[in-house]
Design an enzyme around this catalytic site. Sequence first.
Site, PDB file in Angstrom:
ATOM      1  N   HIS A 186      39.776  37.331  38.581  1.00 54.73           N
ATOM      2  CA  HIS A 186      39.923  36.735  37.250  1.00 54.73           C
ATOM      3  C   HIS A 186      39.504  35.274  37.313  1.00 54.73           C
ATOM      4  O   HIS A 186      39.747  34.610  38.313  1.00 54.73           O
ATOM      5  CB  HIS A 186      41.382  36.833  36.778  1.00 54.73           C
ATOM      6  CG  HIS A 186      41.513  36.637  35.308  1.00 54.73           C
ATOM      7  ND1 HIS A 186      41.590  35.395  34.735  1.00 54.73           N
ATOM      8  CD2 HIS A 186      41.533  37.534  34.303  1.00 54.73           C
ATOM      9  CE1 HIS A 186      41.665  35.543  33.429  1.00 54.73           C
ATOM     10  NE2 HIS A 186      41.623  36.827  33.135  1.00 54.73           N
ATOM     11  N   ASP A 189      42.995  45.065  33.631  1.00 58.08           N
ATOM     12  CA  ASP A 189      42.240  46.304  33.433  1.00 58.08           C
ATOM     13  C   ASP A 189      42.411  47.308  34.569  1.00 58.08           C
ATOM     14  O   ASP A 189      41.933  48.435  34.476  1.00 58.08           O
ATOM     15  CB  ASP A 189      40.740  45.979  33.279  1.00 58.08           C
ATOM     16  CG  ASP A 189      40.463  45.223  32.004  1.00 58.08           C
ATOM     17  OD1 ASP A 189      41.032  45.592  30.976  1.00 58.08           O
ATOM     18  OD2 ASP A 189      39.686  44.246  32.044  1.00 58.08           O
TER      19      ASP A 189
HETATM   20  N1  CMC Z   1      34.766  42.384  43.720  1.00 60.67           N
HETATM   21  C1  CMC Z   1      34.186  41.747  44.771  1.00 60.67           C
HETATM   22  N2  CMC Z   1      33.981  40.419  44.811  1.00 60.67           N
HETATM   23  C2  CMC Z   1      34.366  39.698  43.773  1.00 60.67           C
HETATM   24  C3  CMC Z   1      34.988  40.279  42.635  1.00 60.67           C
HETATM   25  C4  CMC Z   1      35.184  41.676  42.639  1.00 60.67           C
HETATM   26  N3  CMC Z   1      35.756  42.280  41.591  1.00 60.67           N
HETATM   27  N4  CMC Z   1      35.272  39.330  41.734  1.00 60.67           N
HETATM   28  C5  CMC Z   1      34.849  38.171  42.269  1.00 60.67           C
HETATM   29  N5  CMC Z   1      34.313  38.386  43.499  1.00 60.67           N
HETATM   30  C6  CMC Z   1      33.802  37.356  44.436  1.00 60.67           C
HETATM   31  C7  CMC Z   1      32.440  36.846  43.980  1.00 60.67           C
HETATM   32  O1  CMC Z   1      31.385  37.578  44.568  1.00 60.67           O
HETATM   33  C8  CMC Z   1      32.500  35.427  44.494  1.00 60.67           C
HETATM   34  O2  CMC Z   1      32.288  35.437  45.890  1.00 60.67           O
HETATM   35  P1  CMC Z   1      31.536  34.209  46.620  1.00 60.67           P
HETATM   36  O3  CMC Z   1      32.425  33.018  46.418  1.00 60.67           O
HETATM   37  O4  CMC Z   1      31.391  34.644  48.030  1.00 60.67           O
HETATM   38  O5  CMC Z   1      30.212  34.064  45.921  1.00 60.67           O
HETATM   39  C9  CMC Z   1      33.954  35.004  44.262  1.00 60.67           C
HETATM   40  O6  CMC Z   1      34.686  36.235  44.343  1.00 60.67           O
HETATM   41  C10 CMC Z   1      34.215  34.344  42.923  1.00 60.67           C
HETATM   42  O7  CMC Z   1      33.728  35.211  41.893  1.00 60.67           O
HETATM   43  P2  CMC Z   1      33.010  34.742  40.573  1.00 60.67           P
HETATM   44  O8  CMC Z   1      32.151  35.850  40.082  1.00 60.67           O
HETATM   45  O9  CMC Z   1      32.359  33.407  40.802  1.00 60.67           O
HETATM   46  O10 CMC Z   1      34.260  34.530  39.642  1.00 60.67           O
HETATM   47  P3  CMC Z   1      34.256  34.388  38.063  1.00 60.67           P
HETATM   48  O11 CMC Z   1      35.436  33.601  37.723  1.00 60.67           O
HETATM   49  O12 CMC Z   1      32.931  33.885  37.589  1.00 60.67           O
HETATM   50  O13 CMC Z   1      34.374  35.899  37.544  1.00 60.67           O
HETATM   51  C11 CMC Z   1      35.353  37.994  36.989  1.00 60.67           C
HETATM   52  C12 CMC Z   1      35.588  36.494  37.195  1.00 60.67           C
HETATM   53  C13 CMC Z   1      36.583  38.623  36.361  1.00 60.67           C
HETATM   54  C14 CMC Z   1      34.156  38.191  36.019  1.00 60.67           C
HETATM   55  C15 CMC Z   1      35.042  38.645  38.359  1.00 60.67           C
HETATM   56  O14 CMC Z   1      36.157  38.536  39.217  1.00 60.67           O
HETATM   57  C16 CMC Z   1      34.630  40.127  38.237  1.00 60.67           C
HETATM   58  O15 CMC Z   1      33.434  40.407  38.066  1.00 60.67           O
HETATM   59  N6  CMC Z   1      35.606  41.079  38.308  1.00 60.67           N
HETATM   60  C17 CMC Z   1      35.311  42.481  38.094  1.00 60.67           C
HETATM   61  C18 CMC Z   1      35.252  42.772  36.579  1.00 60.67           C
HETATM   62  C19 CMC Z   1      36.626  42.750  35.933  1.00 60.67           C
HETATM   63  O16 CMC Z   1      37.571  43.338  36.438  1.00 60.67           O
HETATM   64  N7  CMC Z   1      36.702  42.097  34.758  1.00 60.67           N
HETATM   65  C20 CMC Z   1      37.946  42.030  33.965  1.00 60.67           C
HETATM   66  C21 CMC Z   1      38.527  40.665  33.940  1.00 60.67           C
HETATM   67  S1  CMC Z   1      40.211  40.606  33.305  1.00 60.67           S
HETATM   68  C22 CMC Z   1      40.163  41.149  31.668  1.00 60.67           C
HETATM   69  C23 CMC Z   1      39.208  40.426  30.780  1.00 60.67           C
HETATM   70  O17 CMC Z   1      38.994  39.219  30.884  1.00 60.67           O
HETATM   71  O18 CMC Z   1      38.676  41.088  29.895  1.00 60.67           O
END
Ligand code: CMC
Length: 428
Positions: free
Chosen positions: A305, A362
């Site tokens: 998140h 989720d």
């Molecule tokens: N699986 C594997 N690696 C992950 C995941 C994941 N689900 N989420 C983040 N990471 C890693 C990402 O690769 C990055 O690694 P590094 O620092 O080595 O490059 C690090 O963690 C930080 O991730 P980010 O993508 O920069 O984080 P963000 O804040 O931009 O994205 C997020 C947040 C929710 C989009 C992301 O965690 C994600 O894609 N999660 C899976 C989709 C999901 O479950 N979304 C629902 C969110 S909660 C409800 C809502 O908001 O609607």
Amino acid sequence: MKTAKIILDGKEYEFPVIEGTEGEKAIDISNLRSQTGYITLDEGYANSGATLSEITFLDGEKGILRYRGYPIEELAEKSTFMEVAYLLIYGELPTEREFQDFRQSIFHHTMIHEDLKRLYDHFPKDSHPMAILASMINTLSGYYVDSMNPLKRDQQEVSIRRLLAKTPTIAAYSHKKSIGHPMVYPDNKRSYIGNFLRMMFSVPAEDYEIDPVVEKAIDLLLILHADHEQNCSTSTVRLVGSSQANLYASIASGVNALWGPLHGGANQAVIEMLEHIYEDGGNTAKFVEMAKDKTSGFRLMGFGHRVYKNFDPRAKIIKRATDEVLAKMGINDPLLEIAQKLEEVALNDEYFKERNLYPNVDFYSGIIYRAVGIPTNMFTVMFALGRMPGWIAQWREMINNPKTRIGRPRQIYTGANQRSFVERSKRG
Ligand code: CMC
């Protein structure tokens, strides 16, 4: 007043420091460009506050979520979705009288125009219900030209009620259309959730009894989804609304933003992922390894998140509710076992620990939706139903704030410098 100093090109500038009621701090850079000629760059807006807001407080480090000051845990236990909707939109819990008036005024609008109903016939059978929901909400603006002015309070109020009333009808009709069943008209004697369940699941040929376990579970899930401050879809609603587009158009934009798998679409993606792991033999460790491999293009859906870096308080409540609902309904879902194993493997893995990646809202919600018979492609529609009061509250706060200006970010241009046009025959 506390200030922050910035030194640019040898010159010192001072900017006010703003503090929220819970001690959140920000540097107010509203005059940065006019004073210095500089702008800030913050891709993904991870460090940018877009607004002051009195609606929802979220502390990602401590796992706190409060609507209008009330902890989510208390609202989940003691309130109802309708009451929470009132709280979010109007700022206070309603008295009995206020609640009944609110309820009645919403139920007055539950039907949709018969012509609008016919629009469903023009969607292909396998259209995603989020496509239908966004289109239908946008189309409402064509049917209610009498309440399109977002600046008139009375028109705001009727549009708010129409949206809260008609969204369950629109959502349930999209499901009925996809399975070829006749559409079921709303029944205003039921509760908000009871009416929705009846429109979703009843058929003219049989009696329909609402299962109180199901009704309570859906009510809880909608409460937990009702607002989450400046997330992607809410920021979209505010941004579109800041142009003074009508409320229906602004909310339809929010529905589209929610659809993406990184946002609300994750609940559908989680179940599809769990099904895939199950069909593949249930080796959760394999999928955790794959999620760590950046070249795989695979992420653990329902994990991570932007704001929560400790735990998502909504996920905690949902996880508990999942066990209760499945036990009460006597359901033994193998996907729950996969989800639990996946969570355990991931939470003990250095990659997930280092990056503070925990199950989010989720991760478990889909297991409950499945248990109560909501089809997988309707999961994100359920999220939209829940988020509706939050979008409305945030829009209402924005549009009624005399300081609101149209949302218009800047950029740092990195393209070609000025160059002269070359005739096509002379190119290459
Ligand atoms: N699986 C594997 N690696 C992950 C995941 C994941 N689900 N989420 C983040 N990471 C890693 C990402 O690769 C990055 O690694 P590094 O620092 O080595 O490059 C690090 O963690 C930080 O991730 P980010 O993508 O920069 O984080 P963000 O804040 O931009 O994205 C997020 C947040 C929710 C989009 C992301 O965690 C994600 O894609 N999660 C899976 C989709 C999901 O479950 N979304 C629902 C969110 S909660 C409800 C809502 O908001 O609607």
